[in-house]
Design an enzyme around this catalytic site. Structure first.
Site, short mmCIF file in Angstrom:
data_model
loop_
_atom_site.label_atom_id
_atom_site.label_comp_id
_atom_site.label_asym_id
_atom_site.label_seq_id
_atom_site.Cartn_x
_atom_site.Cartn_y
_atom_site.Cartn_z
N HIS A 5 15.56 13.39 -19.97
CA HIS A 5 15.78 14.66 -19.26
C HIS A 5 16.58 14.44 -17.98
O HIS A 5 16.75 13.31 -17.52
CB HIS A 5 14.44 15.34 -18.92
CG HIS A 5 13.50 14.52 -18.11
ND1 HIS A 5 12.39 13.90 -18.64
CD2 HIS A 5 13.49 14.21 -16.79
CE1 HIS A 5 11.76 13.25 -17.68
NE2 HIS A 5 12.39 13.42 -16.55
N ASN A 66 8.81 22.34 -5.75
CA ASN A 66 7.88 21.98 -4.67
C ASN A 66 7.49 23.27 -3.96
O ASN A 66 8.37 23.98 -3.43
CB ASN A 66 8.56 21.01 -3.68
CG ASN A 66 8.78 19.64 -4.29
OD1 ASN A 66 7.82 18.94 -4.60
ND2 ASN A 66 10.03 19.25 -4.48
N HIS A 80 27.19 17.84 -12.92
CA HIS A 80 26.88 19.11 -13.58
C HIS A 80 26.02 18.86 -14.81
O HIS A 80 25.85 17.73 -15.27
CB HIS A 80 28.17 19.84 -14.00
CG HIS A 80 29.08 19.02 -14.88
ND1 HIS A 80 30.21 18.37 -14.40
CD2 HIS A 80 29.01 18.73 -16.20
CE1 HIS A 80 30.80 17.74 -15.40
NE2 HIS A 80 30.10 17.93 -16.49
N GLU A 123 28.36 23.35 -16.67
CA GLU A 123 29.58 23.38 -17.48
C GLU A 123 29.26 24.03 -18.82
O GLU A 123 28.26 23.67 -19.47
CB GLU A 123 30.06 21.94 -17.72
CG GLU A 123 31.32 21.85 -18.57
CD GLU A 123 31.77 20.41 -18.77
OE1 GLU A 123 31.03 19.48 -18.44
OE2 GLU A 123 32.90 20.25 -19.28
C1 LIG Z 1 6.89 13.43 -15.47
C2 LIG Z 1 8.24 12.86 -15.10
O1 LIG Z 1 9.24 13.52 -15.85
C3 LIG Z 1 8.62 13.05 -13.67
O2 LIG Z 1 9.81 13.10 -13.37
S1 LIG Z 1 7.38 13.11 -12.47
C4 LIG Z 1 8.26 12.25 -11.15
C5 LIG Z 1 7.72 12.59 -9.81
N1 LIG Z 1 7.88 14.01 -9.52
C6 LIG Z 1 7.24 14.55 -8.47
O3 LIG Z 1 6.44 13.91 -7.78
C7 LIG Z 1 7.57 16.02 -8.23
C8 LIG Z 1 7.36 16.43 -6.79
C9 LIG Z 1 8.14 15.58 -5.76
N2 LIG Z 1 7.86 16.09 -4.45
C10 LIG Z 1 9.65 15.66 -6.01
O4 LIG Z 1 10.30 16.56 -5.46
O5 LIG Z 1 10.17 14.81 -6.78
C11 LIG Z 1 8.47 11.75 -8.81
O6 LIG Z 1 8.20 10.57 -8.69
N3 LIG Z 1 9.50 12.33 -8.12
C12 LIG Z 1 10.32 11.53 -7.22
C13 LIG Z 1 11.76 11.59 -7.67
O7 LIG Z 1 12.62 11.08 -6.92
O8 LIG Z 1 12.04 12.15 -8.74
NI NI Z 2 11.20 13.23 -14.81
#
Ligand SMILES: C[C@@H](O)C(=O)SC[C@H](NC(=O)CC[C@H](N)C(=O)O)C(=O)NCC(=O)O
Ligand code: NI
Length: 146
Positions: A5, A66, A80, A123
């Site tokens: 993803h 968030n 993109h 795109e």
């Molecule tokens: C489940 C998997 O697809 C993830 O990407 S979870 C990764 C995790 N996401 C978060 O903690 C969401 C909230 C955080 N405040 C944020 O904005 O990312 C994470 O480790 N995120 C850090 C990153 O840089 O992606």
């Molecule tokens: Ni992720």
């Protein structure tokens, strides 16, 4: 290794879902939220990928919301997200009528660029058109020009 993803952070989850699902036609395949860390993750897939995406067998877009963040400055290093569509003119006309910014209109019938509510460049490529386009094309303005 498989591509899973692309994650983008969104300032307003409902606006992002209206754009990606309501206007572009993506489907929600999974959602999770973390009450303690105050965020929601929503995974979206193209309709023809949705069944496989539910099993992580097709790529998705991961919207990260968030709860206490309401806007993000555009990341200049991010490029993109690209989608192949049935009729690029119809999609762009529908998006424009809904107030979406069209940064590169589909003049050549091959490629267009629009922007999401969080200034992510999208795109749109005509299904069946050569990829990349064989003819020189007019580039969309870079993120700084928006
Ligand atoms: C489940 C998997 O697809 C993830 O990407 S979870 C990764 C995790 N996401 C978060 O903690 C969401 C909230 C955080 N405040 C944020 O904005 O990312 C994470 O480790 N995120 C850090 C990153 O840089 O992606
Ligand atoms: Ni992720």
């Amino acid at each position: 290794m498989r591509f899973l993803h692309t994650m983008i952070r969104v300032g307003d989850l409902d606006r992002a879902l209206e754009f990606f699902c309501g206007m572009l036609g993506l489907q929600e395949v999974r959602r999770t939220q973390n009450e303690k860390a105050r965020y929601t993750l929503v995974y979206l897939a193209a309709p023809e990928d949705a069944a496989q995406a539910k099993e992580n067998g097709a790529p998705t877009i991961e919207l990260t919301h968030n709860w206490d963040e309401h806007a993000y400055a555009g990341g200049r290093n991010f490029g993109h997200l690209a989608f192949a569509v049935e009729n690029i003119y119809d999609v762009c006309a529908r998006l424009k009528a809904a107030g979406v910014t069209i940064n590169r209109p589909p003049r050549d019938g091959h490629m267009a660029f629009v922007q999401s509510p969080d200034l992510i460049s999208i795109e749109l490529l005509q299904k069946g058109a050569p990829l990349p386009p064989t003819e020189p094309w007019v580039s969309a303005p870079n993120i700084g020009a928006w």
